[in-house]
Write an enzyme that holds these catalytic residues in place. Structure first.
Site, short mmCIF file in Angstrom:
data_model
loop_
_atom_site.label_atom_id
_atom_site.label_comp_id
_atom_site.label_asym_id
_atom_site.label_seq_id
_atom_site.Cartn_x
_atom_site.Cartn_y
_atom_site.Cartn_z
N ALA A 63 0.86 -1.19 0.00
CA ALA A 63 0.00 0.00 0.00
C ALA A 63 0.89 1.23 0.00
O ALA A 63 2.07 1.16 0.36
CB ALA A 63 -0.87 -0.02 1.26
N GLY A 102 0.45 -5.19 0.64
CA GLY A 102 -0.68 -5.17 -0.28
C GLY A 102 -0.31 -5.75 -1.64
O GLY A 102 -1.18 -6.29 -2.34
N GLU A 105 -0.66 -9.32 -1.30
CA GLU A 105 -2.10 -9.59 -1.15
C GLU A 105 -2.80 -9.57 -2.51
O GLU A 105 -3.69 -10.38 -2.77
CB GLU A 105 -2.72 -8.57 -0.18
CG GLU A 105 -2.24 -8.81 1.25
CD GLU A 105 -2.74 -7.76 2.21
OE1 GLU A 105 -2.43 -6.57 2.00
OE2 GLU A 105 -3.44 -8.12 3.18
N GLU A 125 3.92 -5.85 7.06
CA GLU A 125 3.09 -4.82 7.72
C GLU A 125 3.42 -4.64 9.20
O GLU A 125 3.39 -3.51 9.70
CB GLU A 125 1.60 -5.16 7.56
CG GLU A 125 1.02 -4.85 6.18
CD GLU A 125 1.18 -5.98 5.18
OE1 GLU A 125 1.99 -6.89 5.42
OE2 GLU A 125 0.51 -5.96 4.15
C1 3H9 Z 1 0.44 -2.45 3.32
O1 3H9 Z 1 0.69 -2.88 2.23
C2 3H9 Z 1 -0.92 -2.56 3.97
C3 3H9 Z 1 -1.84 -3.55 3.31
O2 3H9 Z 1 -1.70 -4.82 3.90
C4 3H9 Z 1 -3.29 -3.21 3.52
C5 3H9 Z 1 -3.81 -2.01 2.90
C6 3H9 Z 1 -5.30 -1.86 3.06
N1 3H9 Z 1 4.59 3.54 0.12
O3 3H9 Z 1 13.28 1.79 0.54
P1 3H9 Z 1 13.70 2.53 -0.68
C7 3H9 Z 1 9.37 4.91 -1.17
S1 3H9 Z 1 1.60 -1.59 4.20
C8 3H9 Z 1 5.08 4.73 -0.19
O4 3H9 Z 1 14.71 3.59 -0.53
P2 3H9 Z 1 14.84 0.12 -1.76
C9 3H9 Z 1 10.46 5.23 -0.16
O5 3H9 Z 1 10.01 6.11 0.82
C10 3H9 Z 1 3.02 -1.54 3.13
N2 3H9 Z 1 6.38 4.95 -0.48
O6 3H9 Z 1 14.15 1.54 -1.85
C11 3H9 Z 1 11.50 5.84 -1.06
O7 3H9 Z 1 11.09 7.17 -1.36
P3 3H9 Z 1 12.15 8.32 -1.54
C12 3H9 Z 1 3.75 -2.82 3.09
C13 3H9 Z 1 7.20 3.91 -0.47
O8 3H9 Z 1 15.07 -0.31 -3.15
C14 3H9 Z 1 11.37 5.03 -2.36
O9 3H9 Z 1 10.08 4.46 -2.30
N3 3H9 Z 1 4.95 -2.67 2.32
C15 3H9 Z 1 6.76 2.63 -0.14
O10 3H9 Z 1 15.95 0.15 -0.78
C16 3H9 Z 1 12.39 3.93 -2.48
O11 3H9 Z 1 12.36 3.14 -1.31
C17 3H9 Z 1 6.11 -2.32 2.88
O12 3H9 Z 1 6.21 -2.13 4.06
C18 3H9 Z 1 5.40 2.45 0.15
N4 3H9 Z 1 4.89 1.25 0.44
O13 3H9 Z 1 13.73 -0.82 -1.10
C19 3H9 Z 1 7.28 -2.17 1.95
N5 3H9 Z 1 7.81 1.77 -0.20
O14 3H9 Z 1 13.07 7.87 -2.62
C20 3H9 Z 1 8.02 -0.90 2.22
C21 3H9 Z 1 8.87 2.51 -0.56
O15 3H9 Z 1 11.34 9.52 -1.82
N6 3H9 Z 1 9.11 -0.67 1.31
N7 3H9 Z 1 8.52 3.80 -0.72
O16 3H9 Z 1 12.84 8.39 -0.21
C22 3H9 Z 1 10.27 -1.34 1.38
O17 3H9 Z 1 10.48 -2.22 2.17
C23 3H9 Z 1 11.36 -0.89 0.44
O18 3H9 Z 1 11.06 0.40 0.01
C24 3H9 Z 1 11.55 -1.79 -0.82
C25 3H9 Z 1 12.56 -1.10 -1.78
C26 3H9 Z 1 12.10 -3.14 -0.39
C27 3H9 Z 1 10.27 -1.95 -1.55
#
Ligand code: 3H9
Length: 697
Positions: A63, A102, A105, A125
């Site tokens: 999400a 998500g 999901e 999450e």
């Molecule tokens: C969820 O899904 C809830 C659902 O179950 C239910 C819903 C109803 N959203 O980490 P990076 C941005 S909860 C917005 O440096 P990497 C991040 O801030 C979510 N922004 O890259 C950064 O921005 P900036 C569950 C996001 O290659 C840029 O993307 N998912 C999100 O080292 C690059 O990120 C997670 O918890 C996001 N979801 O790692 C996954 N994700 O460049 C969270 C990233 O402006 N994300 N950004 O600073 C991660 O773990 C890592 O970002 C990922 C990439 C592994 C994907």
């Protein structure tokens, strides 16, 4: 369909592509685009099967976290997934990069999943103080069974494509273009006339746990053992439990209730803040825009002691070759031996593959003599923490290091500018302060000297991230950010003993707050003799600590310090002898003991640190309040659900903190506790610390 979701028909196959950089998060545009595309493909008589893939570096990573703090806009992710699952035509998720939260999901709503070999799949999450809120707690146990589902949902760590294949989460692993692989798979499904598989209707993998509930409860107990203070892992466990006990739709309802409660909770707000704080900290401010990191292919580390060895391990862990330099073959042998043993212990626990220790040791070239730094692109000095020794090393480094090499000192408090002056190239010098044990602790304070060149700074930040550390850029001052603030806490902890508190009382308040250790248990771990010796050298006294050392109580290493440790255990046990010793010292100093409440202890442990944090911001030692929080979260075990000291201060209220500091300054006759000018200004302007820098959250 929308700018971020496109649909393309390849004869009978519709390929839906999400393109929402950087990580294809499920923002409103993606949700509505997906819903529209699925509906369109379902209605298109020419389309027989659908592939859902993503452009860019990854499948949907979850999400959009920035939307959680805003009013919800339909369509709901649950509605999108339901439309996918109920689509009468087979839908294949084609996964590359990371399918997280998500994103996974959505994939679980698809009828089949294929993934590239290096893909990772997970429901992280809980790390944001949430639980999967779009069916993940109900569909994942049906896909992989409750034990693995509990591990993935409560632990939050992703699994590899190979593990996903083994456990039935994906049907196939693919190489090359993932969208094409998805298409090939979809044609196979059509050719074999495989009916769409809806996970919601498949309870087969739940049967064992339905018959024997201990399968589920044992997994939960194992996974929540280290979840003290956190709400999300327990709520997530309840939701998975509902998958076993209740029909799908009721389980989904239970999951939804848990998600909505958590998304509004203070804990999740703090954890989401920490997510963005960590990423922001890697963005350096002021004079570094546009600077490109220098290439780092080989690193030299000077000193194979506890710190040097741990730092070397961090580089070898990610495949970067290291030249490890010592002053004698014996010291080198001892250092290499410790590293090997550490890796072997991790391999024995199953933390790394059995052949990893040998592979990683092969990346470490142990040598004697500083001249061996000559091939290194980055040199990290990790020798004894005294200025004279460090200066001597840097003078020599200047002779031997190749031009353009980055020269870093792993110091925890010394002045980098003074060290840099010893070289003809102060622009290449900076601090990289690792935390012990350096192969485990995530934080690296990157200390920017007055003359550090912008590209040297960005090199240090980039390399810290490459070795999976969390970098925070700080300025030069005694103790930088972390230890400078910690010194305030230690000072108050000592004073509290003189006023009548006992070590175990102070430590209990601090651990109850959520810190891993209190100040006295921490002193025992570090060893009391070091401070004692340094006080003697400087002619300073600290009556209680000195009395303990005079009685031979040097901490854990002697089995006695502020606590006693029995039979080689590391568990601190309150010792009546210490209480007696404190009593005697107070009588000797004619000090009266008073009863000190836990609230006062907490305030005196935390507020002076926050005050110091405000001074650090005022002086520009840290650029953003969130950088200070990152230091505390990843270097000192500040509980993530409290966001960090600066975040927490805003929650408590700056006015209250400033008032209490002023009160203690008067009460204990200690002007150093007067609220910092920045704190006072923010109170007057009715502002928060976080208003100083607008962080996405
Ligand atoms: C969820 O899904 C809830 C659902 O179950 C239910 C819903 C109803 N959203 O980490 P990076 C941005 S909860 C917005 O440096 P990497 C991040 O801030 C979510 N922004 O890259 C950064 O921005 P900036 C569950 C996001 O290659 C840029 O993307 N998912 C999100 O080292 C690059 O990120 C997670 O918890 C996001 N979801 O790692 C996954 N994700 O460049 C969270 C990233 O402006 N994300 N950004 O600073 C991660 O773990 C890592 O970002 C990922 C990439 C592994 C994907």
């Amino acid at each position: 369909m929308s700018e971020v979701v496109t649909i393309e028909r390849r004869d009978t196959i519709a390929v839906i592509t999400v393109n929402n950089p950087p990580v294809n998060a499920l923002s409103i545009g993606v949700r509505s685009g997906l819903l529209g595309s699925i509906k369109a493909a379902a209605l298109d008589a020419e389309v027989k099967a659908i592939v859902l893939a993503c452009a860019g570096r990854t499948f949907i990573a979850g999400a959009d976290i920035t939307e959680f703090a805003k009013p919800h806009q339909p369509p709901d992710l649950g509605e999108v997934i339901e439309a996918i699952e109920n689509c009468p035509k087979p839908v294949v998720a084609a996964i590359h990069g990371t399918a997280l939260g998500g994103g996974l999901e959505v994939a679980l709503g698809c009828h089949f999943r294929v993934a590239s070999k290096d893909a990772k799949l997970g429901l992280p999450e809980v790390k944001l103080g949430l639980l999967p809120g779009a069916g993940g707690t109900q569909r994942l146990p049906r896909a992989v069974g409750p034990e693995l589902a509990v591990k993935m949902i409560i632990g939050g760590d992703p699994i590899t494509a190979a593990e996903a294949l083994k456990n039935g989460l994906i049907e196939e692993m693919a190489e090359g273009s993932i969208a094409s692989a998805g298409e090939v798979f979809a044609r196979k499904v059509l050719a074999e006339k495989r009916p769409p598989r809806k996970l919601r209707d498949d309870d087969s993998k739940l049967a064992r746990a339905k018959a024997d509930r201990s399968i589920f409860t044992d997994s939960v107990a194992a996974m929540t053992r280290r979840a003290r203070g956190l709400e999300a892992p327990f709520a997530a466990a309840d939701a998975v439990g509902a998958a076993i006990e209740l029909p799908f739709d009721e389980g989904l309802k239970k999951e939804r209730e848990g998600f909505l409660r958590l998304v509004a909770s203070d804990q999740s707000k703090a954890q989401r803040y920490a997510f963005f704080a960590e990423r922001e900290a890697a963005k350096i401010v002021a004079n570094s825009e546009g600077a490109k990191p220098r290439n780092v292919n080989r690193v030299a580390i000077i000193g194979a002691g506890t710190m040097g060895g741990g730092i070397a391990m961090s580089f070898a862990n990610v495949g970067i070759p290291v030249t490890l330099i010592e002053t004698s073959p014996e010291q080198l042998k001892r250092g290499l031996g410790v590293m090997q043993k550490n890796w072997e212990a991790t391999a024995a626990r199953g933390g790394i593959p059995a052949d990893a220790p040998a592979k990683r040791m092969a990346l470490i070239k142990g040598v004697v003599g500083l001249e061996n730094v000559k091939d290194a692109d980055l040199v990290i000095e990790a020798v004894f923490e005294t200025m004279a020794v460090k200066k001597e090393v840097f003078r020599k480094l200047d002779q031997f290091a190749k031009p353009g090499a980055v020269l870093a000192s792993n110091t925890s408090f010394l002045n980098i500018d003074e060290i840099a002056k010893e070289t003809e190239r102060p622009q290449d010098v900076l601090g990289m302060h690792f935390f012990s044990p350096a192969n485990v602790m995530k934080l690296c304070e990157i200390v920017r000297g007055a003359k550090t060149a912008p590209d040297v700074l960005v090199t240090a930040v980039a390399i810290a991230r490459r070795i999976t550390k969390v970098p925070a850029v700080v300025g030069v001052c005694d103790g930088f950010v972390g230890n400078r603030m910690l010194a305030q806490r230690e000072r108050q902890a000592d004073l509290l003993l003189f006023e009548g508190a006992l070590p175990q009382q102070v430590d209990a308040v601090v651990t109850k707050f959520g810190m891993p250790m209190g100040p006295f248990a921490m002193s025992d771990l570090a060893g009391l003799d070091i401070g004692w010796r340094s006080r003697k050298d400087r002619g300073i006294k600290s009556e209680i600590a000195d009395a303990l050392c005079e009685a031979g109580r040097f901490g854990q290493k002697t089995g006695k310090g502020y606590y006693k440790y029995e039979g080689g255990s590391r568990t601190p046990l309150p010792d009546p002898e210490v209480e007696k010793l404190i009593d005697e010292t107070l009588i000797r100093l004619a000090r009266k003991r008073r009863t000190i409440g836990d609230e006062e202890i907490l305030e005196r442990m935390m507020y002076p640190m926050i005050n110091e944090g405000a001074k650090i911001l005022q002086e520009g030692i840290a650029a953003r309040p969130s950088d200070i929080d990152v230091v505390w979260l990843y270097g000192y075990g500040w509980p993530i659900y409290r966001g960090g000291p600066m975040f927490w201060a805003d929650q408590v209220g700056l006015k209250h903190i400033a008032d209490r500091l002023a009160f203690y300054a008067k009460e204990t006759d200690d002007p150093s506790l007067e609220p910092a000018p920045l704190l006072k200004r923010l109170v007057t302007e009715n502002r928060t610390l976080s208003s100083l820098f607008q962080l996405r959250s």
